[in-house]
Design a protein around this motif. Sequence first.
Motif, PDB file in Angstrom:
ATOM      1  N   HIS A 256      -4.828   7.248   9.401  1.00 55.81           N
ATOM      2  CA  HIS A 256      -5.344   8.051   8.502  1.00 55.81           C
ATOM      3  C   HIS A 256      -4.421   9.597   8.452  1.00 55.81           C
ATOM      4  N   SER A 257      -3.619   9.573   9.485  1.00 59.34           N
ATOM      5  CA  SER A 257      -2.835  10.918   9.649  1.00 59.34           C
ATOM      6  C   SER A 257      -1.362  10.708   9.038  1.00 59.34           C
ATOM      7  N   THR A 258      -1.101   9.422   8.541  1.00 59.17           N
ATOM      8  CA  THR A 258       0.311   9.106   8.376  1.00 59.17           C
ATOM      9  C   THR A 258       0.343   9.098   6.454  1.00 59.17           C
ATOM     10  N   ASP A 259       1.565   9.586   5.947  1.00 61.71           N
ATOM     11  CA  ASP A 259       1.583   9.495   4.552  1.00 61.71           C
ATOM     12  C   ASP A 259       1.966   8.283   4.369  1.00 61.71           C
ATOM     13  N   CYS A 260       3.378   7.983   4.361  1.00 58.82           N
ATOM     14  CA  CYS A 260       3.653   6.652   3.972  1.00 58.82           C
ATOM     15  C   CYS A 260       3.601   5.417   5.030  1.00 58.82           C
ATOM     16  N   LEU A 261       3.007   4.287   4.448  1.00 57.95           N
ATOM     17  CA  LEU A 261       3.010   3.446   5.414  1.00 57.95           C
ATOM     18  C   LEU A 261       3.799   2.052   5.085  1.00 57.95           C
ATOM     19  N   CYS A 262       4.866   2.331   4.406  1.00 60.09           N
ATOM     20  CA  CYS A 262       5.902   1.438   4.019  1.00 60.09           C
ATOM     21  C   CYS A 262       6.735   1.127   5.203  1.00 60.09           C
ATOM     22  N   PRO A 263       7.164  -0.509   5.211  1.00 59.38           N
ATOM     23  CA  PRO A 263       8.196  -0.515   6.276  1.00 59.38           C
ATOM     24  C   PRO A 263       9.371   0.278   6.251  1.00 59.38           C
ATOM     25  N   PRO A 264       9.848   0.774   7.488  1.00 60.72           N
ATOM     26  CA  PRO A 264      11.178   1.465   7.224  1.00 60.72           C
ATOM     27  C   PRO A 264      12.654   1.087   6.648  1.00 60.72           C
ATOM     28  N   ARG A 265      12.424  -0.268   6.462  1.00 59.52           N
ATOM     29  CA  ARG A 265      13.758  -0.873   5.627  1.00 59.52           C
ATOM     30  C   ARG A 265      13.417  -0.401   3.965  1.00 59.52           C
ATOM     31  N   ILE A 266      12.267  -0.029   3.653  1.00 58.97           N
ATOM     32  CA  ILE A 266      12.210   0.228   2.209  1.00 58.97           C
ATOM     33  C   ILE A 266      12.654   1.759   1.999  1.00 58.97           C
ATOM     34  N   PRO A 267      13.691   1.751   0.956  1.00 61.16           N
ATOM     35  CA  PRO A 267      14.154   3.419   1.001  1.00 61.16           C
ATOM     36  C   PRO A 267      13.260   4.232   0.603  1.00 61.16           C
ATOM     37  N   LYS A 268      12.462   4.101  -0.610  1.00 62.70           N
ATOM     38  CA  LYS A 268      11.666   4.726  -1.379  1.00 62.70           C
ATOM     39  C   LYS A 268       9.860   4.299  -1.200  1.00 62.70           C
ATOM     40  N   CYS A 269       9.296   5.199  -0.970  1.00 62.99           N
ATOM     41  CA  CYS A 269       7.833   4.975  -0.768  1.00 62.99           C
ATOM     42  C   CYS A 269       7.265   4.283  -1.815  1.00 62.99           C
ATOM     43  N   ILE A 270       6.532   2.956  -1.740  1.00 62.56           N
ATOM     44  CA  ILE A 270       6.073   2.462  -2.958  1.00 62.56           C
ATOM     45  C   ILE A 270       4.433   2.128  -2.460  1.00 62.56           C
ATOM     46  N   CYS A 271       4.108   2.561  -1.161  1.00 64.53           N
ATOM     47  CA  CYS A 271       2.594   2.310  -0.952  1.00 64.53           C
ATOM     48  C   CYS A 271       1.597   3.616  -1.526  1.00 64.53           C
TER      49      CYS A 271
END
Length: 309
Positions: A256-271
Motif C-alpha cells: 500500500h505504500s508503493t507507487d508502481c508495482l511493475c517488475p523492474p524490467r518494464i521501462p515504463k509503468c503500466i500498472c
Amino acid sequence: MEFKHISVLKDESIAGLNINPDGLYVDCTLGGGGHSLEIVKKLTTGRLICFDKDTDALAFASKKLEEYKDKITFINSNFLNIDTELEALGIDKVDGILADLGVSSYQIDTAERGFSFMHDGRLDMRMDKSQKLDAYYIVNNYSEEELSKIMFLYGEEKNSRQIARKIVKLRESKPIETTFELRDIIVSSYPPKFQGKPHLSNKVFQAIRIEVNNELKDLEIAVEKMLQKLNKFGRLCIITFHPLEDRIVKQSFKLHSTDCLCPPRIPKCICNHHADIKLITRHPTVPTDNELLSNTRSASAKLRIAEKL
Ligand SMILES: C[S@@+](CC[C@H](N)C(=O)[O-])C[C@H]1O[C@@H](n2cnc3c(N)ncnc32)[C@H](O)[C@@H]1O
C-alpha cells in the motif's frame, strides 16, 4: 478470576495514533482496556469504538472504562467485521485504528480457558466462546498430516512429525482432554535429555491457538479493511507477537505504500498503482529494555504504523 494484563508498547502506540481529541478511533482488541483507556482519556468530543470477540474482556473492560462510557461503543465481534460493524453505526471512516494482536494475559492465565501448558484445564483456546472449533476438536480430530503442518508452520516446531504421530497414536485409546495431557505428550516426544521441561510445549500451544482462532487468515483480510476505513491522515497501529503476523502487516503496508508495482524490467509503468499510505515506522518499534524487564510477555512484540494519504 481477576483480569490481569499489562499493555504492551502503550506509549509508543498511543503516540503513533496521533490522536485528535474530536476524532473517531477504533481499538480492535480491547482486552483489559489498557490501550483504550489511554485513547479515551485524550478525547473531548471524539468517540472510541472497541472490539473484542471475548465476552470476558468486554465485561471487565466496560467496568474499568465506566467513567468514559458516554464516549465509547463496545462491540462483541471479530475485528474482521470492522467494515460492517462501523457501517451499522453509520460510520464510514475513522481517524485511527489500533490492533494489539494475540491473547491477553487473562486468557492465558485462566485455567478454564484452556490456553496454557502452565495451567491444567480442558483443551479449549477459543477467544470467542460461542465458536464451535476448539483445541479439543483439533487435537482429537485433525489428521496426523494436518497436525504436523500446523505445528511446523505456525509454531516452527522442529519435532512436529513425532508429536503429531504420538498424538494420533494415543488418542486411539482415549481422547486427549486437557492442557497438561497435551503438554506431557509434546515433552515426551523429545529425546530424554529434554524431559522435565514443560516450556518445550510452548510453540505447539501457540500453533494450535492460532489455528483455533483463525488468527493469520483473519488478520490478512482485516488489515486491508482497516486501511480502507481510515480517513486521510488517519493512522493504523498494529502490534504483533508472531513472525508470521508481522510478515502479513509488513507486506500489506509495503504494497500500500508503493507507487508502481511493475517488475523492474518494464521501462515504463503500466500498472498505474498508487500508494495510499505512508509508512511512519520503516522498521518496527520494539519494547525498550525497561519494558522487557517489567513485562517479559512483551518480548516478541513489534509495532508498525502507517498513515493514510
Ligand atoms: C493482547 S490482548 C489486548 C490487550 C489490550 N490492548 C490492553 O491493553 O489491555 C488481545 C485481545 O484481543 C482479542 N482479539 C484477538 N483477536 C481478535 C479478533 N480477531 N477480533 C476481536 N478480538 C480479538 C482477544 O480476545 C484479547 O482480548
